[in-house]
Design an enzyme around this catalytic site. Sequence first.
Site, mmCIF file in Angstrom:
data_model
loop_
_atom_site.group_PDB
_atom_site.id
_atom_site.type_symbol
_atom_site.label_atom_id
_atom_site.label_comp_id
_atom_site.label_asym_id
_atom_site.label_seq_id
_atom_site.Cartn_x
_atom_site.Cartn_y
_atom_site.Cartn_z
ATOM 1 N N LYS A 1 0.980 -1.043 -0.077
ATOM 2 C CA LYS A 1 -0.041 -0.235 -0.026
ATOM 3 C C LYS A 1 0.736 1.282 -0.045
ATOM 4 O O LYS A 1 0.417 2.342 -0.751
ATOM 5 C CB LYS A 1 -1.025 0.063 1.009
ATOM 6 C CG LYS A 1 -0.428 0.212 2.392
ATOM 7 C CD LYS A 1 -1.494 0.304 3.640
ATOM 8 C CE LYS A 1 -0.534 0.371 4.873
ATOM 9 N NZ LYS A 1 -0.051 1.584 5.121
ATOM 10 N N THR A 2 2.056 1.156 0.715
ATOM 11 C CA THR A 2 2.726 2.436 0.799
ATOM 12 C C THR A 2 3.391 2.590 -0.811
ATOM 13 O O THR A 2 3.636 3.770 -0.993
ATOM 14 C CB THR A 2 3.863 2.270 1.527
ATOM 15 O OG1 THR A 2 3.391 1.792 3.063
ATOM 16 C CG2 THR A 2 4.767 3.533 1.913
ATOM 17 N N ASP B 1 -3.771 7.624 4.482
ATOM 18 C CA ASP B 1 -3.169 6.332 4.767
ATOM 19 C C ASP B 1 -3.857 5.620 5.808
ATOM 20 O O ASP B 1 -4.418 6.175 6.795
ATOM 21 C CB ASP B 1 -1.732 6.373 5.191
ATOM 22 C CG ASP B 1 -0.886 5.029 5.386
ATOM 23 O OD1 ASP B 1 -1.266 4.034 4.644
ATOM 24 O OD2 ASP B 1 -0.001 5.214 6.076
ATOM 25 N N GLU B 2 -3.912 4.433 6.056
ATOM 26 C CA GLU B 2 -4.576 3.777 7.144
ATOM 27 C C GLU B 2 -5.917 4.124 7.436
ATOM 28 O O GLU B 2 -6.160 4.528 8.743
ATOM 29 C CB GLU B 2 -3.685 3.916 8.353
ATOM 30 C CG GLU B 2 -2.379 3.425 8.267
ATOM 31 C CD GLU B 2 -1.798 1.851 8.575
ATOM 32 O OE1 GLU B 2 -2.921 1.044 8.540
ATOM 33 O OE2 GLU B 2 -0.852 1.412 8.764
ATOM 34 N N GLN C 1 -7.178 -4.675 9.615
ATOM 35 C CA GLN C 1 -6.353 -4.351 10.599
ATOM 36 C C GLN C 1 -6.785 -3.254 11.273
ATOM 37 O O GLN C 1 -6.076 -2.347 11.899
ATOM 38 C CB GLN C 1 -5.220 -3.783 9.777
ATOM 39 C CG GLN C 1 -4.467 -5.104 8.918
ATOM 40 C CD GLN C 1 -2.946 -4.756 8.170
ATOM 41 O OE1 GLN C 1 -1.989 -4.373 8.853
ATOM 42 N NE2 GLN C 1 -3.073 -4.772 7.086
ATOM 43 N N ARG D 1 2.527 -10.120 10.396
ATOM 44 C CA ARG D 1 3.798 -9.488 10.261
ATOM 45 C C ARG D 1 4.910 -10.221 9.764
ATOM 46 O O ARG D 1 6.223 -9.946 9.604
ATOM 47 C CB ARG D 1 4.142 -8.964 11.914
ATOM 48 C CG ARG D 1 3.329 -8.020 12.465
ATOM 49 C CD ARG D 1 3.013 -6.792 11.602
ATOM 50 N NE ARG D 1 1.543 -6.958 10.885
ATOM 51 C CZ ARG D 1 1.486 -6.136 9.795
ATOM 52 N NH1 ARG D 1 2.222 -5.524 9.435
ATOM 53 N NH2 ARG D 1 0.471 -6.528 9.151
#
Length: 701
Positions: free
Chosen positions: A35-36, A220-221, A251, A587
């Site tokens: 996503k980044t 973002d997020e 998330q 993770r």
Amino acid sequence: MSRHDMLKDLNPQQREAVLHSEGPLLVLAGAGSGKTRVITHRFAYLSTVKKVPPTSILTMTFTNKAADEMKERIEGLLGRSIKGLWIGTFHSLCCRILRREIERFGFKRDFCIYDEHDTYDLIRSILKAFNMHEALYKGISSRLSTLKASLIGPEDLLKNEDSYDFDEKFARVYVRYQEELRRNNALDFDDLIMYTVRLFEEYPKVLRKYQDEFPYIMIDEFQDTNISQYRLSKLLASRDKNICVVGDDDQSIYRFRGANVKNILAFKNDFSKAKVIRLEQNYRSTKHILDAAGGVISCNSMRMPKRLWTDRTDGEKVLYCITNTERDEAGYIARTIKELYLKGRYSYKDFAVLYRVNQQARVIEDAMRDSGIPYKVIGSLSFYQRKEIKDIISYLKVIVNPDDSVNLRRIINSPPRGIGAATLGRIENEARKKDKGLFEMMKIIISSNGYSASLKEKIRDFVELIEDLNSQKDGELSRLLELIYERTGYLEWVGEERAENLTELLHSVEGKDIKGFIDTASLYTPIDESQDGDAVSLMTLHCAKGLEFPVVFIAGAEDGLVPYFHAIKRQEELEEERRLLYVGITRAKDRLFITRAKRRKFYTSVKELKPSRFLDEIPTGCYQCYEKRHGRGSIAIETKVHLEPVASTPFVAGVRVRHPKWGIGVVRESYGDDDDMKVMVNFPSVGVKRLSLRFAHLERI
DNA sequence: AAACTAAAGCTTTTT
DNA sequence: GCTTTAGTTT
């Protein structure tokens, strides 16, 4: 950079997201799906191909770390650094806007920002003044925060006076709290967003100005936005509708802080023509790890259906280890880390140990220390939260803004200068009567009668100190700090250990200016204070979001920890706990270990805990369970189920060997795969040597 | 005003 | 078990 270069490293969905430059866009980006990369490449695409000036793109994140990373990567893509970019956290960007506009709300431009601790102090002083239980301050604080994040001001609360659950006392505290902040020329974290929203809602012209300034917006997020942050984004995007939000409902783990996953759904409704793109290819984890994650998260009922996939291999199975106690668990983790480390494929920084509550860290720390494994605990007590650092920052805040009574209160008697609680109470009462700030009141006292000479003397000294320092504030900041240390005798007062931190602070401000530093200190929690060095990371599952590690341990997979005791009653809470585990699992890149203890110490008592109910949701094919049992007698022995098949070698620990050059030695340790067996041998002549059996011609004797 | 002592708490926490 | 807070003593 050419259009081609910008797109060549992207998969079709990522590319589509980058190319969708006009109109609302919702990117549902699963864990590890890049996503980044989408945000940074989209930024670069907008600026180089669409010729949008980089300063016209507003990019909002939740953490400074994420913002810094994005800035860095974007500058890398553009091949140059750019001043004045609007990439930052919601809070820092709102702060930047309010520094220009806040005067409309009766604050001065140099307002200061109250962090959590400052607000605690303020609330406590209000509770005291109202004769209410001071110990309630934490609960009150979180209620205030929730209200503000939902854009419910004190006046809105008072409107509902008739409703059955109206809490008059609490409403009075809220009113007073906001009054006091204004009197102190201070804003708390939630105010930064709330006032910006109010600014845009009450001043359409100002809103238009910022819509002109930011024709493009990225967030973002997005699953972590609360109501006020969503409203802010919506206002700014309402005209041009060039808004791109990136998030993952799976998330969302900050519901308890007001984050509202429903914003993702609301986005689709509010921006009716929103394009929705799903990023489902995961570039991080092995198939087994991804399957484990998918099995767990698919049990949530409230989620947008999606399925992550990877073209990585199966990898090793997820290992689930059951131990008797939390100490055994920690020991197992430490030994496993050591073993993998010695095999040479991983360095210590490749490992993370994740847990539900900070308390679990202690026993794990002990185990790490015992095994000589370097580690760092992340997120426990940040540098800026330490007493001595906060005190000095309070000095700086007061020097810049003497109206700030909360911070003035904090430092007025630290170090002790004879103005204790009783005296302070008197001054505060007087100040309240005269409707003055503390500092002003003190100045009045100096030149009025009716106070003892010694008291006036003490107060004069303090006022002069602050005024002196204030006159020096525009010089070099590190010089100013030195001056504070000197004039207050602070270093001597706090003792050697804390003084070291202050020296560190002094070095860290080299070349910074005072106002910028105060804002950074208020809005910045350095998650990675000591990033340097090779060390295992210990942190909570919450802290781990956004990070990745080759090897991950999730400790305490028990009902009562994951899910946590208090979170098993309600469906929404339970699902958030499940997401928390999902975040933890995702993770891991290569290896995942899940551990649990049958008995665990809580405070003073020992509790027997059942396995986490979420473990049953992991597909059986992708994990392997084993248990450490007690053997005869009191010595615990491990049933031999090893990480990998036990190497068949005659060179096990304790065996005497002969080396052609170094003679006779004793094997200390043997490790490695069958085809690449290594041993550590202690030779009396040359000490401990690491040898590869393939090359060293060892002979067993 | 400061130092000491008893008691009561106790998830997570990007800003 | 350890940190934070309230109440007490010096």
